[in-house]
Design a protein around this motif. Sequence first.
Motif, PDB file in Angstrom:
ATOM      1  N   TYR A   1       0.808  -1.221   0.000  1.00 42.39           N
ATOM      2  CA  TYR A   1       0.000   0.000   0.000  1.00 42.39           C
ATOM      3  C   TYR A   1       0.844   1.275   0.000  1.00 42.39           C
ATOM      4  N   PRO A   2       1.907   1.385   0.815  1.00 41.39           N
ATOM      5  CA  PRO A   2       2.727   2.602   0.744  1.00 41.39           C
ATOM      6  C   PRO A   2       3.346   2.812  -0.637  1.00 41.39           C
ATOM      7  N   LEU A   3       3.716   1.717  -1.328  1.00 30.83           N
ATOM      8  CA  LEU A   3       4.309   1.843  -2.659  1.00 30.83           C
ATOM      9  C   LEU A   3       3.269   2.325  -3.665  1.00 30.83           C
ATOM     10  N   VAL A   4       2.056   1.768  -3.580  1.00 30.09           N
ATOM     11  CA  VAL A   4       0.982   2.174  -4.490  1.00 30.09           C
ATOM     12  C   VAL A   4       0.582   3.628  -4.230  1.00 30.09           C
ATOM     13  N   ALA A   5       0.477   3.995  -2.963  1.00 33.71           N
ATOM     14  CA  ALA A   5       0.104   5.371  -2.622  1.00 33.71           C
ATOM     15  C   ALA A   5       1.144   6.361  -3.136  1.00 33.71           C
ATOM     16  N   ASP A   6       2.406   6.014  -3.014  1.00 35.88           N
ATOM     17  CA  ASP A   6       3.473   6.885  -3.502  1.00 35.88           C
ATOM     18  C   ASP A   6       3.419   6.995  -5.024  1.00 35.88           C
TER      19      ASP A   6
ATOM     20  N   LEU B   1       0.850   6.766  -6.906  1.00 31.56           N
ATOM     21  CA  LEU B   1      -0.339   7.534  -7.302  1.00 31.56           C
ATOM     22  C   LEU B   1      -0.317   8.960  -6.750  1.00 31.56           C
ATOM     23  N   ASN B   2       0.846   9.366  -6.198  1.00 27.78           N
ATOM     24  CA  ASN B   2       1.011  10.718  -5.647  1.00 27.78           C
ATOM     25  C   ASN B   2       0.018  11.021  -4.524  1.00 27.78           C
ATOM     26  N   LEU B   3      -0.252   9.999  -3.708  1.00 28.06           N
ATOM     27  CA  LEU B   3      -1.131  10.188  -2.561  1.00 28.06           C
ATOM     28  C   LEU B   3      -0.364  10.542  -1.294  1.00 28.06           C
ATOM     29  N   GLY B   4       0.936  10.736  -1.444  1.00 32.48           N
ATOM     30  CA  GLY B   4       1.763  11.093  -0.306  1.00 32.48           C
ATOM     31  C   GLY B   4       2.539   9.911   0.230  1.00 32.48           C
ATOM     32  N   LYS B   5       3.505  10.214   1.080  1.00 26.96           N
ATOM     33  CA  LYS B   5       4.314   9.182   1.712  1.00 26.96           C
ATOM     34  C   LYS B   5       3.556   8.609   2.905  1.00 26.96           C
ATOM     35  N   ILE B   6       3.240   7.334   2.829  1.00 24.93           N
ATOM     36  CA  ILE B   6       2.470   6.669   3.881  1.00 24.93           C
ATOM     37  C   ILE B   6       3.310   5.547   4.461  1.00 24.93           C
ATOM     38  N   SER B   7       3.343   5.480   5.761  1.00 28.16           N
ATOM     39  CA  SER B   7       4.098   4.431   6.438  1.00 28.16           C
ATOM     40  C   SER B   7       3.132   3.480   7.136  1.00 28.16           C
ATOM     41  N   VAL B   8       3.305   2.201   6.890  1.00 26.56           N
ATOM     42  CA  VAL B   8       2.508   1.169   7.554  1.00 26.56           C
ATOM     43  C   VAL B   8       3.446   0.400   8.477  1.00 26.56           C
TER      44      VAL B   8
END
Length: 661
Positions: free
Chosen positions: A372-377, A379-386
């Motif tokens: 999910y963090p890779l997909v979000a990045d 798609l330019n949804l921001g840096k997300i950490s799980v």
Amino acid sequence: MIPELGHFALIVGLLLSLALSILPIAGSYSARPLWMEAARPLALGVFAFVFIAYVCLTVAFIQSDFTVNYVAQNSNSILPIYYKITAVWGGHEGSILLWLLIQAGWAAAVALFGRQLPPELLARVLSVLGMVLIGFFLFIILTSNPFDRTLPFPPMEGSDLNPLLQDPGMIFHPPLLYMGYVGFSVAFAFAIAALLGGHLDAVWARWARPWTVVAWAFLTLGIALGSWWAYYELGWGGWWFWDPVENASLMPWLVGTALMHSLAVTEKRGLFKSWTILLAIFAFSLSLLGTFLVRSGVITSVHAFATDPLRGSFILGFLAVVVGISLLLFALRAPAVSARSVFSFRSLETFLLGNNILLILIMAMVLTGTLYPLVADALNLGKISVGPPFFNLFFVPLMVVLCLLLGMGVRANWKDSRWDKLLSAWRLPFLAALVVALVWPLAFDHYHWGAVLGLFIGAWVFCASLADIVSKTRNAKSFVAGLKRQRASYYGMHLAHIGLAVAVLGVVLTTVYSVEEDLRMGAGDSHKVAGYDFDFGGVRLAQGPNYRAFEGVIHVSKNGKPVAELYPQKRNYFSGGNTMTEAAIDTGLFRDIYVALGEPLDRSNPSGDWAVRLQYKAFVVWIWLGALLMAIGGGIAVADKRYRKARAAREASLSGNLAAA
């Protein structure tokens, strides 16, 4: 000259793999025995030439041949000889060559030990393995050639091997992990061969099952050794951090575990055929996904090898081809191997199906949290950490249900069971597990209800397995006679379940009852942690073969009695100037005393105060002991004589159906 010989051997291996992927499978459809018989020598030939290439690279490392770019980047002349040998897989190019060697080795093993397989099936299995080999041959030759030269201006001295890899644990961890990863390609090849032939029965499952169990056992050891290495080498004292690369190895292990149990149902009852095929495809596909994550540069991890997008794109394309073609073939041919049968919801089949579903749910959760963090990045949804909170939120309750079903299922019968007999069989293990869960925490300084639940789950699996073993001896003349009646696969299964119980107990106890403190300590300082006294004797200089270190001296005692002397180090490596933490650990069956030296608080005075981490790790060694028992259980299961004895007469129906296809 030796590097060129290695490069030439890779090219010959690629050509032989092309022949292996085409000739035998064509012979299986055109009824040409000679073409099918060519599969065995071709597979052995591929392995021989990959082995030659691997030996050539090893010789280059031993001789410190810095005209080879890969050697110059991962070794130097003062590196100890044993690390020069293991440095062969210390970087990206060499680790891919090791992968290729193991891949060719698995194909050669099938060729050598699959003589009793119907020739059509063996030809198709080896051809599929040949196709997989082509992908990795092209990957290493086109994007990751370990024999590239630094000529005409080679360096006088090479760079150092990553200090994190200069450790005995890393000598064994990559080969074991790759044996598991690559081993699932054999189950994958058997699955594709079954789809191509349109026939899958209990005999097929009996042939495919030992290969799957061996791969699973190797992967279990590889994951456990990697966890242990991170525990003592990285200086933080943890055993799992839900790192993306850790997750990449866990996902195929979860699916491989489901595949083993599904194969058991297919072998015993002829059920779950399509599901078994799908699991075999997923297990190997997830192994390739793990390779992509480690080598593409899309994640940052101490476990990652490469950051080259070209290499990542190649693996991603290869993964897409493998998954796409496999699922297309599954969609077209699955109805030909499907099975229908009736079983009660009280049957062993139901419990195994439930465990399979839970394992896949756990895998899906880990996959989601990892990608999910890779997909979000992207798609330019921001840096997300799980992080761990997400994984633990889902993993813990799902594992609780999984273990409950496991303990219940070992007492169930195939096809149907009676409620009164099941309840009677569950009663004693349940009561024993409840007593253990309520009494054991009294030995610690505080009572924790989370520990009670975890202890109950671990003890439930342990007691249910022991109760089933005891029940099998009741009607025998003696206890020993009753034990001899059971097959090796039966004991292997229960040892693996007991290993899981031991690992669960270790995880619960070390999570709840471990104590950690980060302190400022100088010479003569003392501190108490979990009843142990730590006396800091200061820091001295220590010299290694290719590093210099500050070494702390810590005396550990309890109630005035000496327990251990620990010498944690802060190492500085000559080549590259890397600084590494080397923890000192006093290991026991019930606890570890763990000390890590941080940084000097006054850099101008290293003999002054230091940051020191003191830890009491309750039962942490049980985690790896449990994994070892699981792997040994897998080895015992494979030793079952029904997998070893030769079949003089091949099953005529299977041969006929395969030949007709």
